[in-house]
Structures are given as C-alpha cells and as structure tokens.
Scaffold this motif. Structure first.
Motif, short mmCIF file in Angstrom:
data_model
loop_
_atom_site.label_atom_id
_atom_site.label_comp_id
_atom_site.label_asym_id
_atom_site.label_seq_id
_atom_site.Cartn_x
_atom_site.Cartn_y
_atom_site.Cartn_z
N UNK A 85 0.82 -1.21 0.00
CA UNK A 85 0.00 0.00 0.00
C UNK A 85 0.86 1.26 0.00
N UNK A 86 1.72 1.42 1.02
CA UNK A 86 2.54 2.61 1.10
C UNK A 86 3.66 2.61 0.06
N UNK A 87 4.29 1.45 -0.11
CA UNK A 87 5.42 1.37 -1.02
C UNK A 87 5.06 1.57 -2.47
N UNK A 88 3.97 0.90 -2.90
CA UNK A 88 3.60 0.96 -4.31
C UNK A 88 2.59 2.08 -4.60
N UNK A 89 1.51 2.14 -3.83
CA UNK A 89 0.46 3.12 -4.11
C UNK A 89 0.92 4.55 -3.87
N UNK A 90 1.71 4.76 -2.83
CA UNK A 90 2.16 6.12 -2.50
C UNK A 90 3.66 6.33 -2.77
N UNK A 91 4.25 5.35 -3.45
CA UNK A 91 5.63 5.48 -3.95
C UNK A 91 6.64 5.80 -2.85
N UNK A 92 6.48 5.17 -1.68
CA UNK A 92 7.41 5.42 -0.58
C UNK A 92 8.80 4.88 -0.88
N UNK A 93 8.91 3.92 -1.78
CA UNK A 93 10.23 3.39 -2.14
C UNK A 93 11.11 4.47 -2.75
N UNK A 94 10.49 5.40 -3.44
CA UNK A 94 11.23 6.49 -4.07
C UNK A 94 11.31 7.72 -3.17
#
Length: 219
Positions: A77-86
């Motif tokens: 959810x956070x990593x992909x949907x809200x692009x937290x990885x970047x």
C-alpha cells in the motif's frame, strides 16, 4: 466459512483490516481504481496468513498477525500506491531488514519443529545457524525473482542493479542473523526481547509440533 475465520480475530486485527477495506471503498468512490485495487490486494495478502495457518493447523500469535499486516501495508500500500520506495530512501532497507528478521524467526521455528522441539537434539548454535541459512535462502530467492522480472518483462525492481542487489543481501544477512540469534537465546532459556517472547508464544500455542520441548523460560 471465510467470514467466520476473519470475524473470530482480535479487535486489533479487525480494526487494521477495516481501515484497509475503508481505504479501498473510499478510493472506489473517488474513482481512483488503481488505489482501490492496491488496497484490496493489501487486504487479501494481510488476511492470507490466517487461512494458510488454518490449512496447516497452526495457531498464530497476535503479534505475528499484526506484524504481517503492517508489513504488507508498508510494502504494497505505502510502497507501491504512495511510492514510498522512491520518496523515503530508507523504506526499502527497513522492509528488507524486517522481513529478514521475520524469516530468521520462521526458519528457527521450522528447524526446531523438525527436531520436534527437542532442544538437546543439536547444539543451540547449530540450530540457529540452520535458521540463518533458511532466512538467507529466502532473501536470495527474492533477489533472483527481481532479476528475472527485470530481465523478462523489462521492469526495474532492482533499481540500481548490482548495487541494489548487494545492498539488499547485506541487509537480509543482518536481519537473518538477528532472527537466528533470537532462536539461540530462546534455546538458552532466556526471555529477552520481543522476538524471543514471540518464539515462546508460538511454541506454546503449537505444542503438538514441539512435543519433545521441555523448555521453561526463566522469569
């Protein structure tokens, strides 16, 4: 029934899952279909351990279920949907480390189960080392998966390539070591730290798998 298994969970889990379901519904009404899909996927993955445990006739401690739900939420959810990885430079490192600790614990519980809970069947250091190897193997297989996805479908899961892969493996090694050390401490009969207590809870809740265990943690 699937509904009955879900509703039997603690209020903590129901609240966490309810928030994910609410996020999905709100996203649908807002016309954000990709976000809704990610939210529903996160909810499905968060609930999956319950049905897997049911199929294997296992009882999972509440902290484990909370941890897997939060991890899935942070990853999908956070990593992909809200692009937290970047957006957050340490996000991927934290998740890799957390998952490695988890797989270290799972590796220990699996190896300890093979000995039917006999803490004297092998030296504690040997059992901990086998748990470490299990966790490292899982981390390595994931890196292989990322490479194959990039190679086959032109994705960018490895980001900076070799640098990203080796960084992930180093973090995996540290996390796996911490998980394995928790198993070692458990075999020594100490109750120190959250992870060791979690091991104790799992063993106590699944005694049939560890029937030779004579462990009684010191208070």
């Amino acid at each position: 029934m699937i509904t009955d298994k879900v509703l039997k969970q603690s209020r903590v889990m129901l609240v966490l899952w309810g928030l994910l379901l609410l996020s999905a519904i709100v996203a649908m009404f807002a016309g954000r279909w990709s976000l809704a899909f990610v939210a529903f996927s996160t909810l499905a993955l968060a609930i999956a351990p319950i049905f897997l445990a049911s199929r294997l006739n296992l009882t999972l401690p509440l902290p484990f279920l909370v941890a897997t739900t939060l991890f899935t939420f942070a990853t999908v959810f956070m990593g992909e949907a809200f692009d937290f990885y970047e957006k957050v430079w340490w996000w991927d490192i934290a998740l890799h480390g957390g998952s490695a600790v988890g797989f270290g614990l799972i590796g220990f519980l699996f190896v300890f189960m093979l000995f039917e809970g006999d803490r004297y069947a092998a030296p504690p250091a040997a059992i901990a080392f086998m748990a470490f190897c299990v966790a490292i193997s899982v981390g390595t297989m994931w890196e292989n998966f990322e490479y194959l996805m990039d190679l086959t479908f032109g994705l960018n899961m490895q980001k900076s390539g070799l640098q990203d892969t080796m960084g992930d493996l180093l973090v995996d090694s540290v996390g796996a070591l911490l998980g394995a050390l928790s198993g070692y401490v458990f075999l020594k009969g100490h109750r120190t730290g959250v992870t060791t207590i979690l091991i104790h809870q799992f063993v106590e809740m699944n005694k049939r798998l560890y029937r030779k265990s004579k462990d009684r943690l010191r208070k």
